[in-house]
Design a protein around this motif. Structure first.
Motif, PDB file in Angstrom:
ATOM      1  N   ALA A  24       0.837  -1.206   0.000  1.00 39.40           N
ATOM      2  CA  ALA A  24       0.000   0.000   0.000  1.00 39.40           C
ATOM      3  C   ALA A  24       0.873   1.259   0.000  1.00 39.40           C
ATOM      4  N   VAL A  25       1.981   1.212   0.745  1.00 33.45           N
ATOM      5  CA  VAL A  25       2.882   2.366   0.798  1.00 33.45           C
ATOM      6  C   VAL A  25       3.619   2.510  -0.544  1.00 33.45           C
ATOM      7  N   GLU A  26       4.077   1.375  -1.074  1.00 30.89           N
ATOM      8  CA  GLU A  26       4.769   1.434  -2.377  1.00 30.89           C
ATOM      9  C   GLU A  26       3.855   2.048  -3.435  1.00 30.89           C
ATOM     10  N   GLN A  27       2.586   1.658  -3.407  1.00 31.50           N
ATOM     11  CA  GLN A  27       1.620   2.193  -4.362  1.00 31.50           C
ATOM     12  C   GLN A  27       1.452   3.702  -4.189  1.00 31.50           C
ATOM     13  N   GLN A  28       1.409   4.160  -2.920  1.00 25.02           N
ATOM     14  CA  GLN A  28       1.345   5.612  -2.656  1.00 25.02           C
ATOM     15  C   GLN A  28       2.571   6.314  -3.232  1.00 25.02           C
ATOM     16  N   TRP A  29       3.725   5.714  -3.042  1.00 27.71           N
ATOM     17  CA  TRP A  29       4.966   6.302  -3.580  1.00 27.71           C
ATOM     18  C   TRP A  29       4.891   6.425  -5.101  1.00 27.71           C
ATOM     19  N   LEU A  30       4.466   5.344  -5.747  1.00 32.93           N
ATOM     20  CA  LEU A  30       4.386   5.341  -7.210  1.00 32.93           C
ATOM     21  C   LEU A  30       3.407   6.415  -7.695  1.00 32.93           C
ATOM     22  N   ASP A  31       2.259   6.526  -7.008  1.00 35.00           N
ATOM     23  CA  ASP A  31       1.276   7.553  -7.366  1.00 35.00           C
ATOM     24  C   ASP A  31       1.875   8.948  -7.208  1.00 35.00           C
ATOM     25  N   HIS A  32       2.595   9.126  -6.107  1.00 32.69           N
ATOM     26  CA  HIS A  32       3.189  10.434  -5.813  1.00 32.69           C
ATOM     27  C   HIS A  32       4.250  10.796  -6.859  1.00 32.69           C
ATOM     28  N   ILE A  33       5.077   9.847  -7.212  1.00 36.11           N
ATOM     29  CA  ILE A  33       6.150  10.109  -8.188  1.00 36.11           C
ATOM     30  C   ILE A  33       5.533  10.435  -9.550  1.00 36.11           C
ATOM     31  N   ARG A  34       4.553   9.624  -9.913  1.00 43.22           N
ATOM     32  CA  ARG A  34       3.873   9.865 -11.191  1.00 43.22           C
ATOM     33  C   ARG A  34       3.244  11.260 -11.224  1.00 43.22           C
ATOM     34  N   ALA A  35       2.558  11.640 -10.148  1.00 43.36           N
ATOM     35  CA  ALA A  35       1.922  12.959 -10.088  1.00 43.36           C
ATOM     36  C   ALA A  35       2.982  14.057 -10.196  1.00 43.36           C
ATOM     37  N   GLY A  36       4.132  13.831  -9.555  1.00 44.29           N
ATOM     38  CA  GLY A  36       5.224  14.809  -9.621  1.00 44.29           C
ATOM     39  C   GLY A  36       5.735  14.969 -11.048  1.00 44.29           C
ATOM     40  N   PHE A  37       5.937  13.864 -11.723  1.00 43.08           N
ATOM     41  CA  PHE A  37       6.409  13.905 -13.118  1.00 43.08           C
ATOM     42  C   PHE A  37       5.375  14.613 -14.004  1.00 43.08           C
ATOM     43  N   GLU A  38       4.109  14.259 -13.807  1.00 44.78           N
ATOM     44  CA  GLU A  38       3.057  14.831 -14.659  1.00 44.78           C
ATOM     45  C   GLU A  38       2.845  16.319 -14.365  1.00 44.78           C
ATOM     46  N   SER A  39       3.150  16.730 -13.130  1.00 46.23           N
ATOM     47  CA  SER A  39       2.936  18.135 -12.783  1.00 46.23           C
ATOM     48  C   SER A  39       3.853  19.045 -13.599  1.00 46.23           C
ATOM     49  N   PHE A  40       4.895  18.482 -14.214  1.00 42.04           N
ATOM     50  CA  PHE A  40       5.757  19.253 -15.106  1.00 42.04           C
ATOM     51  C   PHE A  40       5.455  18.943 -16.582  1.00 42.04           C
ATOM     52  N   GLY A  41       4.343  18.250 -16.824  1.00 44.89           N
ATOM     53  CA  GLY A  41       3.912  18.033 -18.205  1.00 44.89           C
ATOM     54  C   GLY A  41       4.569  16.873 -18.924  1.00 44.89           C
ATOM     55  N   PHE A  42       5.225  15.986 -18.178  1.00 44.56           N
ATOM     56  CA  PHE A  42       5.847  14.815 -18.821  1.00 44.56           C
ATOM     57  C   PHE A  42       4.792  13.750 -19.082  1.00 44.56           C
ATOM     58  N   ALA A  43       4.913  13.076 -20.239  1.00 44.12           N
ATOM     59  CA  ALA A  43       3.956  12.044 -20.642  1.00 44.12           C
ATOM     60  C   ALA A  43       4.481  10.666 -20.271  1.00 44.12           C
ATOM     61  N   SER A  44       3.550   9.774 -19.975  1.00 47.21           N
ATOM     62  CA  SER A  44       3.909   8.393 -19.641  1.00 47.21           C
ATOM     63  C   SER A  44       4.131   7.579 -20.908  1.00 47.21           C
ATOM     64  N   ILE A  45       5.188   6.783 -20.907  1.00 50.86           N
ATOM     65  CA  ILE A  45       5.258   5.697 -21.880  1.00 50.86           C
ATOM     66  C   ILE A  45       5.649   4.429 -21.133  1.00 50.86           C
ATOM     67  N   GLU A  46       5.338   3.297 -21.752  1.00 50.28           N
ATOM     68  CA  GLU A  46       5.873   2.024 -21.284  1.00 50.28           C
ATOM     69  C   GLU A  46       6.422   1.303 -22.503  1.00 50.28           C
ATOM     70  N   THR A  47       7.444   0.526 -22.280  1.00 45.78           N
ATOM     71  CA  THR A  47       7.993  -0.282 -23.367  1.00 45.78           C
ATOM     72  C   THR A  47       7.877  -1.743 -22.938  1.00 45.78           C
ATOM     73  N   PRO A  48       7.948  -2.671 -23.905  1.00 46.04           N
ATOM     74  CA  PRO A  48       7.924  -4.084 -23.520  1.00 46.04           C
ATOM     75  C   PRO A  48       9.046  -4.393 -22.527  1.00 46.04           C
ATOM     76  N   SER A  49       8.891  -5.453 -21.775  1.00 41.73           N
ATOM     77  CA  SER A  49       9.936  -5.855 -20.833  1.00 41.73           C
ATOM     78  C   SER A  49      11.163  -6.387 -21.558  1.00 41.73           C
ATOM     79  N   VAL A  50      10.981  -6.765 -22.805  1.00 39.74           N
ATOM     80  CA  VAL A  50      12.106  -7.326 -23.559  1.00 39.74           C
ATOM     81  C   VAL A  50      12.488  -6.414 -24.717  1.00 39.74           C
ATOM     82  N   GLU A  51      13.731  -6.534 -25.117  1.00 34.44           N
ATOM     83  CA  GLU A  51      14.236  -5.919 -26.338  1.00 34.44           C
ATOM     84  C   GLU A  51      14.998  -6.998 -27.093  1.00 34.44           C
ATOM     85  N   ASN A  52      15.191  -6.768 -28.378  1.00 34.08           N
ATOM     86  CA  ASN A  52      16.105  -7.634 -29.104  1.00 34.08           C
ATOM     87  C   ASN A  52      17.495  -7.505 -28.489  1.00 34.08           C
TER      88      ASN A  52
END
Lengths: 446, 446
Positions: A24-52
């Motif tokens: 529950a605390v880790e989830q709060q941290w992740l939410d907080h970090i994400r909100a901090g990043f977004e508060s400066f207008g950064f967009a989320s991306i995710e990439t696959p777990s694997v690369e060539n």
């Protein structure tokens, strides 16, 4: 059941897993970090777990211990998976992403990425085989404004200040300052010194001196390098301190101007949040300007908890465009798991439930369900008790799970209900259509 | 640069990756699903991406194509990784988690888990090698209240109804009904029929008939099975329809009572949201009671988008306790990627930015940064423009990125600022300490 073989599960070393209260605390941290990043207008991306594997190895780095994927039941007809590896950081996937999606993106491209990464290391304290990184980078075509070199520490300050963690310091330096200074004292191969100085906090002056002597530097050159590494200041005046060392070069001056710009831009932050520390080198070859490193004040030995810098052309292996960038990565698991291990994380609640509705008997079940839906529609996370057990048992469950409010009949449509505050023991009338935790009309019955 | 070999990146089949605009929607979906799960008091857990192969294989299933991990640079000293495999679902890791953390948990343990899983399949439409599952399960000691069999469809209804997806139906059945009925017509091995009926939608009556004839069932028995599979009803009256088929057994009656309980409990949901469909069998052996399956009304061939059921003892391989449960899993990537491929996802914004502050010149930089911080502290995601380019160019960037509001000087401390609504073109006075998107004092200057 008794004749069945039991495979007793044990934790897998290097792969952290948390109880619901810690999660529950880790989830709060992740939410907080994400909100901090977004508060400066950064967009989320995710990439696959694997690369060539070709992509993972494009930087020429083979020192990373990459996990490759194999199929347990390969059918022999398709060995394409054999060329796949789990990503070991988010920088390489990001560079590949930008090159691959180049025509769809708007530059400067400001993205954050919070994902698990994997490294096939032998586990040791603070090292994980699977961990979460929170990366924020700006990448642009041909050149990246210096604005971002200053904005990233501001974002990190906002994000880390909002987490309940021990005191930390974010140190800033500039590779042009180091390289220009080293060149100014006549050193031919500055990267050798950068790699040695990067170890300064671990091996001390004598250790660095030994390495550099072996590399053929003069005692005078080494003294100058160590003098530079001792420069530390919280403000833009750091440039004057370096100039006072009497070394001159165009690159040095360029680096000092950049460093002063960054520090000046951040002068509104609380004193000491961001410190110019000329001993910060960052070992990675690809940094070309500003470099960052944060560590805990009470445990600098633990190493960096957040690091990054400016790079000239990280995607050059993937596209014939110059794509410089600047970025920072928060080692979420490195920070979080350390504090968990040290008992410094205050556990969260066992469940998100705000209100539990008791079900006194089968005939009140429909009313209880309706009340649950009503409370949910008003934004309260609500459990309807799962049986018609004795009220005492239902209350015991709520208490054990730390549910703050318990809802009682009569569940009549006119809002004639009762609610008990499990913290104070107060119980009183409440209308589910208007109730909030702050307007419980308490009548102490506890 | 030109002499460098370019490794042109290409998508890896079976590993989806989205543009920032599509990722923004996926993130909204994940937030929505999580909020839906939490609104019923379920707690979040995450497990490592890997399990010991022994754990993954504990159910005796080897048909799953498991990815095992190998180190690219194995040093020969530690081959422990060779026993690790990426999880192929979240059910096995959950069962292992409950057994491992048994003494720390409060039962009934209500958890949700939203993670990536991996399957080493040959990619085909709707099949992925890496995909996100959103699982919700209740597990309890010795027995699980039937309450949860009805609560889970309610949760799924809440979650799926809130997503902008094509019409779907959640079908419910009960394995006791099937097994009891099959036994009632004299069939010795009901699981054979269950597996055949599970294929009914794909192979039709004739296909099922063929399989069951080969299995030695009489024509009369097969007719009865097919008659049962045709029963479909939106209400608890389904039990009477089954009873009207004239087959009797204790287990059948038990199953019908359970099925009626579930449907009765859900009678407040909109008509047709949850349908009893006696042809739903779910192939997996471990289901013992209620089973669920949801699919798109306009594309039933695509198969299930959400599925689950009640199991008697999933963690029996890991602990000498009986731990029955009931759960449902939403195939997030299966749903999302299909809609992306069909162009049915309305793209989100390119960035989360609410406001962009222009920087007219170097001398207004400090004021612009201060304004940015002020707007952020009020909850607005705010970019301060990254250079002192011409205002026209700054506006062009905001417009290209779809930023709804642009902030202008004078940035004086008394709140004398201006803001432009990029949608309407209106520009007017605004105080950053009190402004909100809804109180822009518009003076059309567009």
């Amino acid at each position: 059941m008794s004749d069945q073989r039991i495979v007793r599960p044990t934790p897998i070393s290097g792969f952290p897993e948390w109880s619901p209260q810690i999660r529950a605390v880790e989830q709060q941290w992740l939410d907080h970090i994400r909100a901090g990043f977004e508060s400066f207008g950064f967009a989320s991306i995710e990439t696959p777990s694997v690369e060539n594997l070709e992509t993972l190895m494009a930087k020429g780095e083979t020192s990373q211990e990459v996990y490759t994927l194999h199929r347990l039941q390969a059918d022999g007809k398709d060995d394409s998976d054999a060329r796949l590896g789990l990503h070991f950081d988010l920088t390489v996937p990001f560079a590949r992403y930008v090159a691959q999606h180049f025509n769809e993106l708007t530059f400067p491209f400001k993205r954050y990425q919070m994902q698990r990464v994997w490294r096939g290391e032998r586990p040791q304290e603070g090292r994980f085989r699977e961990f979460t990184q929170c990366d924020i980078d700006v990448i642009d075509v041909d050149s990246v404004p210096l604005h971002f070199d200053a904005e990233l520490p501001r974002i990190i300050h906002r994000v880390l200040s909002g987490l309940d963690i021990p005191a930390w310091t974010l140190s800033v330096n500039n590779r042009k300052v180091l390289q220009g200074f080293y060149e100014g004292v006549g050193i031919k191969d500055p990267i050798v010194v950068i790699r040695a100085v990067d170890k300064l906090h671990k091996i001390g002056d004598d250790g660095v001196r030994e390495i550099l002597l072996a590399d053929g530097l003069t005692g005078e050159q080494i003294d100058a390098c160590l003098r530079l590494a001792r420069v530390k200041d919280t403000g833009a005046a750091v440039a004057d301190q370096v100039r006072a060392l009497g070394v001159e070069s165009e690159l040095l001056e360029e680096g000092l101007t950049e460093l002063a710009f960054v520090l000046n831009d951040l002068s509104d932050l609380p004193e000491g949040s961001v410190v110019a520390d000329l001993s910060i080198a960052r070992g990675l070859d690809y940094y070309t300007g500003t470099v960052y490193e944060a560590s805990f004040d009470d445990d600098p030995e633990y190493g960096s908890i957040c690091a990054g810098g400016r790079y000239e052309n990280l995607a050059g292996q993937f596209i014939r465009r110059k794509l410089p960038g600047v970025g920072l990565s928060i080692g979420l698991t490195r920070i979080f798991a350390k504090l968990v291990a040290e008992g410094r994380i205050t556990e969260g609640r066992m469940c998100p439930t705000d209100v539990m509705v008791v079900v006194p008997g089968a005939d009140s079940r429909t009313d209880a369900l309706r009340t649950g839906e009503l409370l949910r529609s008003r934004g309260f996370d609500t459990e309807v008790f799962h049986s018609t057990a004795k009220i005492g048992k239902q209350l015991q469950y709520a208490s054990k799970k730390g549910i703050p409010f318990v809802w009682f009949p009569p569940f009549d449509e006119d809002g004639n209900h009762e609610v008990k505050d499990m913290g104070t023991g107060e119980q009183g009338a409440a209308d589910p259509r208007t109730w909030s935790p702050h307007n419980t009309q308490g009548q102490n019955s506890g």
